[in-house]
Structures are given as C-alpha cells and as structure tokens.
Scaffold this motif. Structure first.
Motif, PDB file in Angstrom:
ATOM      1  N   VAL A  89       0.856  -1.180   0.000  1.00  0.00           N
ATOM      2  CA  VAL A  89       0.000   0.000   0.000  1.00  0.00           C
ATOM      3  C   VAL A  89       0.899   1.240   0.000  1.00  0.00           C
ATOM      4  O   VAL A  89       1.852   1.331   0.773  1.00  0.00           O
ATOM      5  N   LYS A  90       0.605   2.137  -0.941  1.00  0.00           N
ATOM      6  CA  LYS A  90       1.424   3.341  -1.088  1.00  0.00           C
ATOM      7  C   LYS A  90       0.636   4.529  -0.537  1.00  0.00           C
ATOM      8  O   LYS A  90      -0.517   4.736  -0.910  1.00  0.00           O
ATOM      9  N   VAL A  91       1.257   5.266   0.347  1.00  0.00           N
ATOM     10  CA  VAL A  91       0.587   6.419   0.929  1.00  0.00           C
ATOM     11  C   VAL A  91       1.232   7.689   0.384  1.00  0.00           C
ATOM     12  O   VAL A  91       2.466   7.825   0.411  1.00  0.00           O
ATOM     13  N   THR A  92       0.414   8.590  -0.149  1.00  0.00           N
ATOM     14  CA  THR A  92       0.947   9.877  -0.589  1.00  0.00           C
ATOM     15  C   THR A  92       0.269  10.985   0.187  1.00  0.00           C
ATOM     16  O   THR A  92      -0.937  10.952   0.421  1.00  0.00           O
ATOM     17  N   VAL A  93       1.037  11.952   0.619  1.00  0.00           N
ATOM     18  CA  VAL A  93       0.506  13.131   1.294  1.00  0.00           C
ATOM     19  C   VAL A  93       0.919  14.336   0.474  1.00  0.00           C
ATOM     20  O   VAL A  93       2.115  14.522   0.201  1.00  0.00           O
ATOM     21  N   GLU A 148      -0.140  18.869   7.637  1.00  0.00           N
ATOM     22  CA  GLU A 148      -0.399  20.217   8.139  1.00  0.00           C
ATOM     23  C   GLU A 148      -1.889  20.437   8.420  1.00  0.00           C
ATOM     24  O   GLU A 148      -2.271  21.347   9.123  1.00  0.00           O
ATOM     25  N   ASN A 149      -2.732  19.554   7.855  1.00  0.00           N
ATOM     26  CA  ASN A 149      -4.172  19.742   8.004  1.00  0.00           C
ATOM     27  C   ASN A 149      -4.810  18.788   9.001  1.00  0.00           C
ATOM     28  O   ASN A 149      -6.016  18.817   9.194  1.00  0.00           O
ATOM     29  N   GLU A 202      -7.913   4.966  10.121  1.00  0.00           N
ATOM     30  CA  GLU A 202      -8.599   4.951  11.409  1.00  0.00           C
ATOM     31  C   GLU A 202      -8.257   6.223  12.174  1.00  0.00           C
ATOM     32  O   GLU A 202      -7.145   6.746  12.049  1.00  0.00           O
ATOM     33  N   GLY A 203      -9.173   6.720  12.954  1.00  0.00           N
ATOM     34  CA  GLY A 203      -8.925   7.858  13.835  1.00  0.00           C
ATOM     35  C   GLY A 203      -8.468   9.106  13.109  1.00  0.00           C
ATOM     36  O   GLY A 203      -7.596   9.830  13.569  1.00  0.00           O
ATOM     37  N   SER A 204      -9.096   9.381  11.964  1.00  0.00           N
ATOM     38  CA  SER A 204      -8.717  10.567  11.206  1.00  0.00           C
ATOM     39  C   SER A 204      -9.319  11.810  11.836  1.00  0.00           C
ATOM     40  O   SER A 204     -10.422  11.780  12.365  1.00  0.00           O
ATOM     41  N   THR A 205      -8.572  12.915  11.796  1.00  0.00           N
ATOM     42  CA  THR A 205      -9.089  14.154  12.400  1.00  0.00           C
ATOM     43  C   THR A 205      -9.877  14.995  11.402  1.00  0.00           C
ATOM     44  O   THR A 205     -10.296  16.085  11.718  1.00  0.00           O
ATOM     45  N   CYS A 206     -10.053  14.480  10.167  1.00  0.00           N
ATOM     46  CA  CYS A 206     -10.797  15.262   9.183  1.00  0.00           C
ATOM     47  C   CYS A 206     -12.286  15.240   9.526  1.00  0.00           C
ATOM     48  O   CYS A 206     -12.760  14.330  10.196  1.00  0.00           O
ATOM     49  N   PRO A 207     -13.026  16.260   9.072  1.00  0.00           N
ATOM     50  CA  PRO A 207     -14.425  16.355   9.480  1.00  0.00           C
ATOM     51  C   PRO A 207     -15.353  15.329   8.839  1.00  0.00           C
ATOM     52  O   PRO A 207     -16.327  14.933   9.446  1.00  0.00           O
ATOM     53  N   LEU A 243      -9.608  13.958   1.351  1.00  0.00           N
ATOM     54  CA  LEU A 243      -9.420  15.270   0.721  1.00  0.00           C
ATOM     55  C   LEU A 243      -8.905  16.327   1.695  1.00  0.00           C
ATOM     56  O   LEU A 243      -7.971  17.058   1.371  1.00  0.00           O
ATOM     57  N   PRO A 244      -9.491  16.430   2.899  1.00  0.00           N
ATOM     58  CA  PRO A 244      -9.017  17.487   3.812  1.00  0.00           C
ATOM     59  C   PRO A 244      -7.534  17.351   4.157  1.00  0.00           C
ATOM     60  O   PRO A 244      -6.832  18.341   4.298  1.00  0.00           O
TER      61      PRO A 244
END
Lengths: 175, 111
Positions: free
Chosen positions: B34-38, B59-60, B75-80, B100-101
């Motif tokens: 699994v590749k994660v891009t930020v 940063e978001n 899991e446990g994402s801080t996005c709305p 997206l956020p």
C-alpha cells in the motif's frame, strides 16, 4: 424584452443568484461531504437558459461564480467553479434544445456534470488520478440535487408564466 | 412535469454512475503493498503482509493507516467528513482511499 428591461431583469437574476449562493453556504448539513452544495443558483440559471437564451444565462452564471469566489472563496475554488459552471451550463443548454427533455432531465445532467468536472479539475490540478474514484458517488449526488433544482425550476417557470414575467410567449422550451 | 427525455437522461446517468462504480470489481487481483501519498509526495510504501499501524500527520490533521490481515484502512482521522475511513478495507490492486481534507491518498499496488 427591450435592452433596458433585459439588463434590469438579468441584474435582478444575478442578485438573486448571489443570495442563493450565500443561502446554501449557510445550510448546516453537508451529508458527510466537505464542500457539498445543493446548487440552488443552478435552478435560476436553468430558468434563464430556457427563457432568456444561452448568452444571458452563461453571462449571469460566470458573473455569479466570479463574484461569489471573490467574496467567499479563493483562486483554486474559482478554477473549480468556473470550469464546472461553464461546462454544466453548456450541457444543460444542449439538452434543453431537445424537445423531449425538460427542466428535470437537463438539471439532473447538469448537476452530475458539475460534480464530475469538479473532480476532474481537482485530479488535474493536484495531478492525482486516484481522485477520479470519487466520480461515481458524486455523480449520483449531483443527479439527485439536479433533480431537486429541476423541480424548483419547473415550478417557478409555471408561476412566472402565469404572471407573465420574464418568459417569452411561444417559448419553445415550454413544458 | 416529467417528460420522456427526462427519464431517459436520468436513467442514462444513473446507469453510467453504476457502471463506473462496478468497474473496479471486475478486475480485482490481490495487492502486495500500500502506497501512501501526502500532498502528492510519497509518504511511504508498506507491505500488506506485515501487520502494523502507520501514524500520518499532515499540516491539516492526523490520521492512522492500519494494516491488518492483508488489508489496509484508515482509522482515527481528524478530518471532518471521515470519508477516508468509510472507504473501508483496501486489499486489491487499485483499491484507494482518499482523504481530501488531509490531501492523503492510500493506494494498493501489485509490487
């Protein structure tokens, strides 16, 4: 309609579009999706498309997008909205030209097109094709909000016609 | 109020959306990593065979990628909107979860 009357009518429409844009930004529910909007101004654009022609509708829509994004948005949101607004207006215009398609179909297609174009622009701007996976659900969402706006347009059109305001006699998009 | 063409247009769009939605299910093959891009930059590539949790902070906001039993999920994402968590478990090649956020994307690849 003479030129002065038309200018006044389109100016009023633009003002109403701006109010609707603001109104929907106040809605507290987003159905779990950031940036979700019903596209309320769209129902007015649809009404203008059918009664005042393509030129008037697209000018009001472009002006609305410019003003709303200058007031509340930024350059990136301007790019999204402009691309989606212009393309969905074009599509709605083309569909309304067909005799068998009314407000409902045109609006539904416009809503779906609007969302797909936004995702596509995001995919291009952020150079990220994975975003395109969001297309199907957003397409369906646009379909539903589009149908809602189509019903609004239809109801408004009927009432305006009875009052004889802003609708052309012998309008070929009459339902 | 409803014309024939309206129904045709609406069902055509619904059909198109359904096809686009189902398309990935027809060509599934088990993924390896699994590749994660930020923010369009590669954050890291992790094997799906090793159970682990990866903390991702941007940063978001923050989120956690959990890899368990050959599947990865947020899991446990801080996005709305928590859309990335709702995308579920990723295990096949091409499975993707997008936040997206946080501008974070996890995609399963075959290598």
């Amino acid at each position: 309609m003479n030129r002065a009357k038309k200018a006044a009518y389109l100016g009023l429409s633009l003002a109403l579009c701006l109010i609707l844009s603001y109104l929907e930004s106040l809605l507290p529910f987003q159905f779990g999706i950031v940036g979700f909007r019903i596209g309320l101004p769209n129902f007015l654009i649809l009404l203008l498309l059918s009664t005042q022609g393509f030129g008037s509708a697209i000018s009001v829509n472009i002006l609305r997008i410019l003003i709303v994004n200058l007031l509340f948005g930024n350059i990136i949101s301007l790019a999204f909205s402009l691309a989606a607004g212009v393309l969905s207006t074009l599509l709605m215009f083309a569909l309304l030209k067909l005799r068998s398609v009314g407000f409902l179909g045109a609006s539904a297609a416009g809503g779906a097109c609007h969302n797909v174009v936004q995702v596509a622009v995001a995919a291009i701007l952020f150079k990220n094709t994975a975003l395109l996976k969001l297309c199907p659900p957003l397409m369906l969402l646009g379909l539903f909000t589009g149908i809602f706006c189509g019903i609004l347009s239809y109801l408004c059109h009927n009432r305006l016609e009875k009052l004889g305001i802003g609708t052309k006699a012998g309008n070929r998009n009459k339902i | 109020m409803v014309k024939k063409g309206d129904i045709a247009v609406i069902s055509a769009i619904a059909f198109l959306a359904a096809m686009l939605f189902l398309l990935p299910f027809f060509r599934k093959s088990p993924g390896k990593t699994v590749k994660v891009t930020v923010n369009n930059k590669v954050f890291g590539t992790y094997s799906l065979n090793d159970d682990r949790t990866v903390k991702i902070s941007t940063e978001n906001g923050r989120t956690t990628l959990v890899i368990k039993n050959g599947a990865a999920y947020f899991e446990g994402s801080t996005c709305p909107d928590k859309l990335c968590e709702k995308m579920g478990k990723l295990s096949s090649v091409g499975d993707t979860a997008v936040c997206l956020p946080l501008k974070t994307v996890a995609e399963v690849t075959g290598q």
